[in-house]
Design an enzyme around this catalytic site. Structure first.
Site, PDB file in Angstrom:
ATOM      1  N   ASP A  65       1.037  -1.072  -0.040  1.00 59.24           N
ATOM      2  CA  ASP A  65       0.125  -0.013   0.144  1.00 59.24           C
ATOM      3  C   ASP A  65       0.987   1.205  -0.130  1.00 59.24           C
ATOM      4  O   ASP A  65       1.403   1.477   1.050  1.00 59.24           O
ATOM      5  CB  ASP A  65      -0.893  -0.173   1.158  1.00 59.24           C
ATOM      6  CG  ASP A  65      -1.876   1.177   1.205  1.00 59.24           C
ATOM      7  OD1 ASP A  65      -1.498   2.046   0.501  1.00 59.24           O
ATOM      8  OD2 ASP A  65      -2.856   1.199   1.875  1.00 59.24           O
ATOM      9  N   SER A 145      -4.571  13.928 -14.264  1.00 58.55           N
ATOM     10  CA  SER A 145      -5.816  13.544 -14.878  1.00 58.55           C
ATOM     11  C   SER A 145      -6.410  14.803 -15.295  1.00 58.55           C
ATOM     12  O   SER A 145      -6.155  15.770 -14.769  1.00 58.55           O
ATOM     13  CB  SER A 145      -6.775  13.093 -13.785  1.00 58.55           C
ATOM     14  OG  SER A 145      -8.131  12.996 -13.968  1.00 58.55           O
ATOM     15  N   TYR A 158     -10.103  15.186  -5.474  1.00 63.49           N
ATOM     16  CA  TYR A 158      -9.353  14.411  -6.678  1.00 63.49           C
ATOM     17  C   TYR A 158      -8.817  15.658  -7.597  1.00 63.49           C
ATOM     18  O   TYR A 158      -7.682  15.525  -8.051  1.00 63.49           O
ATOM     19  CB  TYR A 158     -10.452  13.657  -7.179  1.00 63.49           C
ATOM     20  CG  TYR A 158      -9.562  12.760  -8.423  1.00 63.49           C
ATOM     21  CD1 TYR A 158      -8.670  11.949  -8.115  1.00 63.49           C
ATOM     22  CD2 TYR A 158     -10.102  12.865  -9.670  1.00 63.49           C
ATOM     23  CE1 TYR A 158      -8.078  10.967  -9.172  1.00 63.49           C
ATOM     24  CE2 TYR A 158      -9.899  11.991 -10.725  1.00 63.49           C
ATOM     25  CZ  TYR A 158      -8.556  11.110 -10.540  1.00 63.49           C
ATOM     26  OH  TYR A 158      -8.077  10.284 -11.299  1.00 63.49           O
ATOM     27  N   LYS A 162      -4.815  16.102  -8.358  1.00 65.76           N
ATOM     28  CA  LYS A 162      -4.013  16.179  -9.626  1.00 65.76           C
ATOM     29  C   LYS A 162      -3.547  17.114 -10.229  1.00 65.76           C
ATOM     30  O   LYS A 162      -2.527  17.285 -11.105  1.00 65.76           O
ATOM     31  CB  LYS A 162      -5.127  15.378 -10.664  1.00 65.76           C
ATOM     32  CG  LYS A 162      -5.455  13.866 -10.490  1.00 65.76           C
ATOM     33  CD  LYS A 162      -4.309  12.972 -10.297  1.00 65.76           C
ATOM     34  CE  LYS A 162      -4.862  11.617 -10.259  1.00 65.76           C
ATOM     35  NZ  LYS A 162      -3.699  10.555 -10.408  1.00 65.76           N
TER      36      LYS A 162
HETATM   37  N1  LIG Z   1      -9.585   5.783 -15.569  1.00 67.07           N
HETATM   38  C1  LIG Z   1      -9.659   6.919 -15.616  1.00 67.07           C
HETATM   39  O1  LIG Z   1     -10.547   7.516 -16.472  1.00 67.07           O
HETATM   40  C2  LIG Z   1      -8.542   7.951 -15.399  1.00 67.07           C
HETATM   41  C3  LIG Z   1      -8.596   9.288 -15.773  1.00 67.07           C
HETATM   42  C4  LIG Z   1      -7.405  10.183 -15.414  1.00 67.07           C
HETATM   43  C5  LIG Z   1      -6.661   9.630 -14.574  1.00 67.07           C
HETATM   44  N2  LIG Z   1      -6.713   8.348 -14.100  1.00 67.07           N
HETATM   45  C6  LIG Z   1      -5.565   7.989 -13.063  1.00 67.07           C
HETATM   46  O2  LIG Z   1      -4.732   6.894 -13.671  1.00 67.07           O
HETATM   47  C7  LIG Z   1      -4.268   6.023 -12.574  1.00 67.07           C
HETATM   48  C8  LIG Z   1      -4.819   4.712 -12.894  1.00 67.07           C
HETATM   49  O3  LIG Z   1      -6.076   4.620 -12.749  1.00 67.07           O
HETATM   50  P1  LIG Z   1      -6.920   3.204 -13.160  1.00 67.07           P
HETATM   51  O4  LIG Z   1      -8.127   3.800 -13.932  1.00 67.07           O
HETATM   52  O5  LIG Z   1      -6.264   2.367 -14.006  1.00 67.07           O
HETATM   53  O6  LIG Z   1      -7.390   2.821 -11.899  1.00 67.07           O
HETATM   54  P2  LIG Z   1      -7.634   1.287 -11.401  1.00 67.07           P
HETATM   55  O7  LIG Z   1      -8.086   0.718 -12.324  1.00 67.07           O
HETATM   56  O8  LIG Z   1      -8.768   1.661 -10.070  1.00 67.07           O
HETATM   57  O9  LIG Z   1      -6.340   0.860 -10.849  1.00 67.07           O
HETATM   58  C9  LIG Z   1      -5.719   1.420  -9.681  1.00 67.07           C
HETATM   59  C10 LIG Z   1      -4.480   0.702  -9.542  1.00 67.07           C
HETATM   60  O10 LIG Z   1      -3.929   0.987  -8.326  1.00 67.07           O
HETATM   61  C11 LIG Z   1      -3.821   0.238  -7.064  1.00 67.07           C
HETATM   62  N3  LIG Z   1      -3.811   0.941  -5.869  1.00 67.07           N
HETATM   63  C12 LIG Z   1      -4.974   1.488  -5.707  1.00 67.07           C
HETATM   64  N4  LIG Z   1      -4.722   2.196  -4.278  1.00 67.07           N
HETATM   65  C13 LIG Z   1      -3.357   1.597  -4.139  1.00 67.07           C
HETATM   66  C14 LIG Z   1      -2.638   1.891  -2.934  1.00 67.07           C
HETATM   67  N5  LIG Z   1      -2.851   2.474  -1.718  1.00 67.07           N
HETATM   68  N6  LIG Z   1      -1.221   1.511  -2.796  1.00 67.07           N
HETATM   69  C15 LIG Z   1      -1.020   0.676  -3.903  1.00 67.07           C
HETATM   70  N7  LIG Z   1      -1.816   0.609  -5.032  1.00 67.07           N
HETATM   71  C16 LIG Z   1      -2.897   0.881  -5.156  1.00 67.07           C
HETATM   72  C17 LIG Z   1      -4.943  -0.771  -7.594  1.00 67.07           C
HETATM   73  O11 LIG Z   1      -4.793  -2.171  -7.025  1.00 67.07           O
HETATM   74  P3  LIG Z   1      -5.180  -2.449  -5.503  1.00 67.07           P
HETATM   75  O12 LIG Z   1      -6.629  -2.118  -5.389  1.00 67.07           O
HETATM   76  O13 LIG Z   1      -4.847  -4.118  -5.461  1.00 67.07           O
HETATM   77  O14 LIG Z   1      -4.203  -1.768  -4.612  1.00 67.07           O
HETATM   78  C18 LIG Z   1      -4.775  -0.753  -8.977  1.00 67.07           C
HETATM   79  O15 LIG Z   1      -3.712  -1.702  -9.456  1.00 67.07           O
HETATM   80  C19 LIG Z   1      -4.766   6.858 -11.213  1.00 67.07           C
HETATM   81  O16 LIG Z   1      -3.619   7.742 -10.771  1.00 67.07           O
HETATM   82  C20 LIG Z   1      -5.982   7.703 -11.674  1.00 67.07           C
HETATM   83  O17 LIG Z   1      -6.393   8.463 -11.009  1.00 67.07           O
HETATM   84  C21 LIG Z   1      -7.540   7.422 -14.510  1.00 67.07           C
END
Ligand SMILES: NC(=O)c1ccc[n+]([C@@H]2O[C@H](COP(=O)([O-])OP(=O)(O)OC[C@H]3O[C@@H](n4cnc5c(N)ncnc54)[C@H](OP(=O)(O)O)[C@@H]3O)[C@@H](O)[C@H]2O)c1
Length: 254
Positions: A65, A145, A158, A162
């Protein structure tokens, strides 16, 4: 070596068990980069590493974590112990778990969001920097983001986190440029991952999201991974302190 190859480099990628982080890990590995993967759920992160190793890549998995005290130090130390060095840090773990107006927000929620999206990255950066300085190709990629580019009503926590990533990226880039380390932010728009599942629950909500995206579709994690390759590789060798926005045109809307 093609400019977008990552042959013989070592990357630490947080949040690599699914979504964007997983796609980055798999794309880096396919380009010859050894990858250290971190996420909280042990089975899930091990599975991604196993898949990469089965495909002929080199991956190690760490259950961690990133918000916990000592996690950053352990992750960096164990990455270097397992893979010999560190060239690339991808601060991808992040996200948002609630929506609330600022007037009603509990400060504990604000702090939790900052802790995951900002503070954890700072800790990882501090631990990784000495190794990145030693590398001939030291790179930090902080995942931001589009929520940080403008107002983010009901998600001010959030959006602010970001936006802080963008500012942190610029400041750090200037501080470490003379040490040969490049620092950029990768800024996704709306990407189809677990994080955005709640927006696909009903047609009206999904349509209202997509109506603001000129390309009128969700982005794919693999499309963000391609941009992450560019930022990590020598293809972006004169680029630092910038935000690379990959959002189907969302931020270009008037
Ligand atoms: N999806 C979008 O539309 C979007 C848009 C803009 C920016 N982002 C950014 O892109 C990044 C990835 O997003 P995503 O959409 O791929 O998210 P996701 O599908 O929810 O995946 C999040 C990943 O981070 C891990 N994680 C979460 N909390 C954690 C912690 N405390 N310690 C270690 N690992 C942790 C999760 O695994 P575990 O739960 O097993 O820890 C998972 O591997 C994030 O920074 C998000 O803010 C996403």
């Amino acid at each position: 070596m093609a400019e977008q190859d990552l042959q013989d480099r070592v990357a630490l990628i947080t949040g690599a068990s699914r979504g964007i982080g997983r796609a980055i890990a798999e794309e880096y590995a396919a380009r010859g980069c050894a990858v250290a993967l971190a996420a909280r759920t042990p089975d899930a992160i091990q599975q991604v590493a196993d898949g990469i190793n089965a495909d002929g890549g080199r991956a190690v998995a760490f259950a961690a974590d990133v918000t916990e005290e000592g996690a950053a130090e352990r992750l960096v130390t164990e990455t270097v112990a397992a893979l010999g060095k560190l060239d690339i840090l991808v601060n991808n773990a992040g996200g948002n778990s609630f929506s609330v107006p600022v007037a009603a927000m509990r400060l504990s929620g604000w702090s939790k969001t900052m802790g995951l999206n900002v503070e954890a990255n700072v800790r990882l950066i501090q631990q990784a920097l000495p190794h990145l300085v030693e590398s001939d190709h030291g790179v930090i990629i902080n995942v931001g983001s589009v929520a940080g580019l403008r107002g983010a009503p009901l998600m001010a926590h959030y959006g602010a986190a970001k936006a802080a990533i963008a500012s942190l990226t610029r400041s750090l880039a200037v501080e470490v440029a003379h040490q040969g380390v490049r620092v950029n932010a990768l800024v996704p728009g709306w990407i189809e991952t677990d994080l955005t599942d709640f927006l696909r629950g009903d047609d009206a909500t999904e349509q209202s999201v997509l109506s603001r995206v000129p390309m009128a579709r969700w982005g794919r994690s693999e499309e963000i991974a391609q941009a992450a390759v560019f930022l990590a590789s020598d293809a972006s060798s004169f680029m630092t302190g910038q935000e690379l926005i990959v959002d189907g045109g969302l931020s270009a809307m008037p």
